[in-house]
Motif scaffolding. Structure first.
Motif: not given
Length: 310
Positions: A38-56
């Motif tokens: 939800n409009n994160s300004t840090d590496r939330t999306a990148e790290l979540a995808e790296k951990a194996g989640a589907i990121v939307r």
């Protein structure tokens, strides 16, 4: 359609999101894990995808907006919703899933308040607010929900696809609870061990502004789902005020034979009329709410058939 979907709404949770995704995969290896950024300004999306989640992504800010998007886009037999701040242990997830898949639960509440919440949470006004909200809803709606504001829940397909998301922020949990209670859906509680956020991770919930939004949401939903009760209270308040102020006027009339305060008499008359109007408005809206419940049951049956066909 997924069998189990883990839904993780996130806003600036780079310190914890990897661990939450990893814990979810370990607890529910058969689940599909979705992180909604939800409009994160840090590496939330990148790290979540790296951990194996589907990121939307959801670009409208607010937890309610994120949940609206998740519920709209994802089809599953069972949904697990958990915050990305690592305050909820994922080892309780299998029990919650089991209640949905095998015991017909529509919503399973991860109950923090019956375990470690009051000792782990370091914000005392959060503790007080949770107690007030829980007591208000249980009293007004005649239920026994042990934790209203928890972000750890499991849902059935029928709940998710019939829940009208109106809130945009943290009052969404209150709205979920009242929707389930008012529509006579099966609710179960599972006690979980709550842990406070790790150092460096900050809560996005504002104690005062979000607290007032939650209380306003309770009042609004009580009006919508229990209009007879809401408008009867309004009618009683207006009637009592009218009686209190008109008694001295009638007392003077019986003693002197004169009405000395006509403005007070007129205002009291209009106030009593407003009380009667409020009461009859409650009766009419109560009938409309009953018709809405009938329509809801029909939609529920239709959704159940769609799920079984899939």
């Amino acid at each position: 359609m997924d069998k189990i979907a883990v839904l993780i709404p996130c806003y600036n949770e780079e310190k914890t999101v990897e661990k939450v995704v990893a814990d979810a995969k370990k607890a529910l290896p058969e689940a599909v894990i979705y992180v909604y950024n939800n409009n994160s300004t840090d590496r939330t999306a990148e790290l979540a995808e790296k951990a194996g989640a589907i990121v939307r992504n959801e670009y409208m800010q607010g937890k309610g907006n994120v949940i609206r998007r998740m519920f709209r886009e994802i089809d599953a037999e069972c949904y697990i919703m958990v915050d990305g701040d690592d305050t909820y242990p994922m080892d309780a997830a299998p029990e919650m899933v089991d209640k949905v898949l095998n015991y017909n639960s529509d919503m399973v509440v991860g109950d923090r308040l019956s375990s470690t919440y009051f000792t782990e949470n370091k914000r005392p006004f959060h503790n007080f607010g949770n107690t007030i909200v829980r007591s208000s809803i249980n009293h007004l709606f005649g239920c026994n929900i042990r934790d209203i504001m928890t972000g750890y829940r499991a849902f059935s397909y029928e709940f998710v696809k019939t829940f009208p998301v109106l809130s945009t922020g943290f009052e969404i949990e209150t709205e979920m609870t009242i929707h389930a209670v008012s529509n006579n859906m099966q609710i179960d509680n599972v006690v979980i061990e709550y842990r406070d956020r790790p150092e460096g991770s900050a809560s996005k919930l504002n104690t005062y502004s979000d607290g007032f939004k939650v209380l306003r949401t309770i009042a609004r939903l009580y009006r919508d789902y229990k209009p007879m009760g809401f408008f009867s209270i309004m009618a009683a308040i207006l009637a009592i005020l009218a009686i209190i102020f008109v008694v001295p006027v009638f007392s003077e009339y019986w003693r002197t034979g004169q009405v000395l305060r006509f403005p007070t008499l007129i205002v009291c008359g209009f106030t009593m009329m407003a009380a009667l109007q409020s009461f009859f408005a409650g009766m009419m809206l109560s009938n409309m709410a009953l018709n809405h419940r009938r329509e809801f049951e029909v939609r529920l049956n239709t959704l159940h058939k769609i799920k079984n066909d899939n």
